[in-house]
Design a protein around this motif. Structure first.
Motif, PDB file in Angstrom:
ATOM      1  N   PRO A 126       0.839  -1.205   0.000  1.00 17.43           N
ATOM      2  CA  PRO A 126       0.000   0.000   0.000  1.00 17.43           C
ATOM      3  C   PRO A 126       0.873   1.254   0.000  1.00 17.43           C
ATOM      4  CG  PRO A 126      -0.826  -1.595   1.577  1.00 17.43           C
ATOM      5  CD  PRO A 126       0.488  -2.133   1.090  1.00 17.43           C
ATOM      6  N   ARG A 127       0.468   2.241  -0.757  1.00 13.73           N
ATOM      7  CA  ARG A 127       1.187   3.500  -0.925  1.00 13.73           C
ATOM      8  C   ARG A 127       2.525   3.310  -1.638  1.00 13.73           C
ATOM      9  NH1 ARG A 127      -0.028   6.893   4.696  1.00 13.73           N
ATOM     10  NH2 ARG A 127      -2.306   6.751   4.508  1.00 13.73           N
ATOM     11  N   GLY A 128       2.675   2.198  -2.333  1.00 19.79           N
ATOM     12  CA  GLY A 128       3.872   1.977  -3.129  1.00 19.79           C
ATOM     13  C   GLY A 128       3.795   2.716  -4.457  1.00 19.79           C
ATOM     14  N   THR A 129       4.879   2.639  -5.220  1.00 20.65           N
ATOM     15  CA  THR A 129       4.983   3.363  -6.487  1.00 20.65           C
ATOM     16  C   THR A 129       5.350   2.407  -7.605  1.00 20.65           C
ATOM     17  OG1 THR A 129       5.754   5.367  -5.352  1.00 20.65           O
ATOM     18  CG2 THR A 129       6.189   5.219  -7.714  1.00 20.65           C
ATOM     19  N   MET A 130       4.670   2.518  -8.733  1.00 14.92           N
ATOM     20  CA  MET A 130       5.067   1.810  -9.936  1.00 14.92           C
ATOM     21  C   MET A 130       5.558   2.819 -10.962  1.00 14.92           C
ATOM     22  SD  MET A 130       3.162  -0.850 -12.499  1.00 14.92           S
ATOM     23  CE  MET A 130       2.288   0.421 -13.388  1.00 14.92           C
ATOM     24  N   VAL A 131       6.771   2.604 -11.453  1.00 12.83           N
ATOM     25  CA  VAL A 131       7.371   3.489 -12.446  1.00 12.83           C
ATOM     26  C   VAL A 131       7.391   2.768 -13.791  1.00 12.83           C
ATOM     27  CG1 VAL A 131       9.400   4.829 -13.087  1.00 12.83           C
ATOM     28  CG2 VAL A 131       8.837   4.506 -10.664  1.00 12.83           C
ATOM     29  N   THR A 132       6.796   3.373 -14.795  1.00  8.98           N
ATOM     30  CA  THR A 132       6.792   2.810 -16.142  1.00  8.98           C
ATOM     31  C   THR A 132       7.832   3.547 -16.991  1.00  8.98           C
ATOM     32  OG1 THR A 132       4.488   2.077 -16.084  1.00  8.98           O
ATOM     33  CG2 THR A 132       5.439   2.515 -18.258  1.00  8.98           C
ATOM     34  N   TYR A 133       8.756   2.774 -17.571  1.00 14.44           N
ATOM     35  CA  TYR A 133       9.804   3.380 -18.394  1.00 14.44           C
ATOM     36  C   TYR A 133       9.878   2.763 -19.781  1.00 14.44           C
ATOM     37  CZ  TYR A 133      12.735  -0.716 -17.287  1.00 14.44           C
ATOM     38  OH  TYR A 133      13.231  -1.988 -17.158  1.00 14.44           O
ATOM     39  N   GLY A 134       8.958   1.849 -20.093  1.00  9.90           N
ATOM     40  CA  GLY A 134       8.917   1.236 -21.412  1.00  9.90           C
ATOM     41  C   GLY A 134       7.604   0.507 -21.605  1.00  9.90           C
ATOM     42  N   GLY A 135       7.359   0.071 -22.848  1.00  8.42           N
ATOM     43  CA  GLY A 135       6.112  -0.628 -23.154  1.00  8.42           C
ATOM     44  C   GLY A 135       6.328  -1.735 -24.162  1.00  8.42           C
ATOM     45  N   MET A 136       7.150  -2.721 -23.791  1.00 10.23           N
ATOM     46  CA  MET A 136       7.537  -3.771 -24.728  1.00 10.23           C
ATOM     47  C   MET A 136       6.343  -4.549 -25.274  1.00 10.23           C
ATOM     48  SD  MET A 136      10.905  -5.157 -22.690  1.00 10.23           S
ATOM     49  CE  MET A 136      10.890  -6.693 -23.612  1.00 10.23           C
ATOM     50  N   ALA A 137       5.306  -4.732 -24.448  1.00 10.83           N
ATOM     51  CA  ALA A 137       4.141  -5.496 -24.896  1.00 10.83           C
ATOM     52  C   ALA A 137       3.234  -4.682 -25.815  1.00 10.83           C
ATOM     53  CB  ALA A 137       3.343  -5.997 -23.691  1.00 10.83           C
ATOM     54  N   LYS A 138       3.504  -3.367 -25.909  1.00  3.85           N
ATOM     55  CA  LYS A 138       2.681  -2.461 -26.710  1.00  3.85           C
ATOM     56  C   LYS A 138       1.221  -2.524 -26.279  1.00  3.85           C
ATOM     57  CE  LYS A 138       5.852  -2.585 -30.633  1.00  3.85           C
ATOM     58  NZ  LYS A 138       6.054  -2.827 -32.070  1.00  3.85           N
ATOM     59  N   GLN A 139       1.024  -2.688 -24.958  1.00  4.74           N
ATOM     60  CA  GLN A 139      -0.307  -2.707 -24.357  1.00  4.74           C
ATOM     61  C   GLN A 139      -0.347  -1.665 -23.258  1.00  4.74           C
ATOM     62  OE1 GLN A 139      -0.886  -6.724 -22.998  1.00  4.74           O
ATOM     63  NE2 GLN A 139      -0.893  -7.583 -25.063  1.00  4.74           N
ATOM     64  N   PRO A 140      -1.530  -1.085 -22.994  1.00  8.54           N
ATOM     65  CA  PRO A 140      -1.609  -0.029 -21.975  1.00  8.54           C
ATOM     66  C   PRO A 140      -1.371  -0.564 -20.571  1.00  8.54           C
ATOM     67  CG  PRO A 140      -3.793  -0.636 -22.741  1.00  8.54           C
ATOM     68  CD  PRO A 140      -2.831  -1.339 -23.650  1.00  8.54           C
TER      69      PRO A 140
END
Length: 369
Positions: free
Chosen positions: A247-261
């Protein structure tokens, strides 16, 4: 003007593309012009340059930034200074330099660049480490440092763990006492990949399918649930990683290899599609058990792009210097090694481009210039 004692080469060759398309079809090895040296310019002989996914995407015309055509490929690499302009103070012949910006065009034997586009690096680190320093290790370092205050014993979960960034995350985290849970796609050589990542310092290596299994609870008997998730894939892989985030963690997105949202399950309404911008939202995420009720977790979704970080810190050279010094110290201490790579002679560039685009690629192609 300072010159190398042995004189200066002027004939150059580079991997040029005049239109966007599939790299093997549009990239050609050609003679290229070496610009005249200005007062604030640096003449560089390139030593080695990798083939990164961003390089491929720029050639295809699908990346966020594109170089004006015709363009020389390559955003990363290391070179040796041959000569410098009269107003260049921080560099001298014999120094090693790497790009300070994207789009430099490193797939060339030599070139003349403005001093501000280059960073000096120590020449006592391995040449392949220097050639692969400015993108993946920097990305890993910044994501581990900038989004959560992590302490020894904390954990991080990441997908695409066999990528260049993933390998750097494992090693930097290990040196800091941070535990890593590393997600990879299932593949024929999975045991070999797991062995290699564990040798780098990974604490746990799991497949995307294993993320959905109750056995994941066994991992968290010995380490805490992660406060930070690093996402380079998107789609289901992202959704499953979020289930294990504190809880209250962070997800950082730096790429989209699957080409899915990036999809985040919301209470009773199906998934929410999260945009890649800084935001703080309160979502209901289901627990691993289908019998459990929905629970609310204050989850942060962030986006990260190393190119933008460099732009934001153009006037903050101390932050750049601190990062580079930390990474070079890790390299010298044997805590950060070159990613698994294949060295390719410059004239065999097509082999490197083809190999870089194959699925399940775990070896970075590095052109020897």
């Amino acid at each position: 003007m300072q010159r190398a004692a042995a004189g200066v080469l002027r004939a150059a060759r580079g991997l040029l593309y005049e239109r966007h398309g599939e790299p093997v079809a549009v990239v050609q090895l050609k003679d290229i012009e070496v610009a005249q040296l200005g007062d604030t310019d640096v003449h560089v002989k390139m030593l080695a340059a990798p083939v990164n996914p961003a390089d491929i995407n720029m050639i295809q015309g699908t990346y966020a930034i594109l170089s004006p055509l015709p363009a020389v490929g390559g955003n990363e690499g290391v070179g040796e200074v041959l000569e410098v302009g009269s107003r260049v103070a921080a560099l001298k012949p014999g120094d090693w330099v790497i790009p300070a910006i994207s789009g430099l065009g490193t797939w060339r034997t030599q070139g003349v660049f403005p001093e501000r586009m280059l960073l000096k690096v120590p020449s006592d680190i391995p040449v392949l480490c220097a050639a692969t320093l400015s993108v993946n290790p920097c990305t890993a370092y910044r994501m581990l440092a900038d989004f959560e205050t992590l302490a020894p014993g904390d954990s991080v979960i990441q997908n695409a763990a066999n990528s260049g960034v993933g390998q750097a995350v494992i090693q930097i985290a290990k040196a800091s006492g941070i535990k890593t849970i590393n997600v990879v796609r299932d593949r024929p050589d999975l045991p070999k990949l797991v062995e290699r990542l564990m040798a780098l310092g990974a604490d746990h290596v799991v497949t995307e399918e294993m993320l959905r299994k109750p056995e994941m609870k066994d991992i968290f008997k010995s380490i805490p649930k992660p406060r930070l998730a690093l996402n380079c894939v998107g789609g289901k892989s992202t959704t499953e990683m979020l289930r294990h985030l504190q809880p209250r963690g962070t997800m950082v997105t730096y790429g989209g290899m699957a080409k899915q949202p990036v999809m985040v399950p919301a209470q009773g309404n199906g998934p929410i599609e999260a945009e890649h911008r800084t935001q703080r939202l309160l979502w209901a995420l289901p627990s691993l058990s289908p019998q459990s009720a929905f629970i609310f977790r204050d989850v942060r979704l962030r986006g990260f792009w190393m190119t933008q970080w460099r732009k934001d810190h153009e006037q903050d050279q101390q932050s750049v210097a601190t990062m580079m010094d930390a990474l070079c110290q890790l390299i010298r201490g044997g805590h950060l090694t070159t990613p698994a790579c294949t060295q390719v002679p410059f004239q065999d560039y097509k082999e490197a481009l083809e190999a870089a685009m194959k699925p399940f690629t775990s070896s970075k192609q590095i052109l020897l210039l």
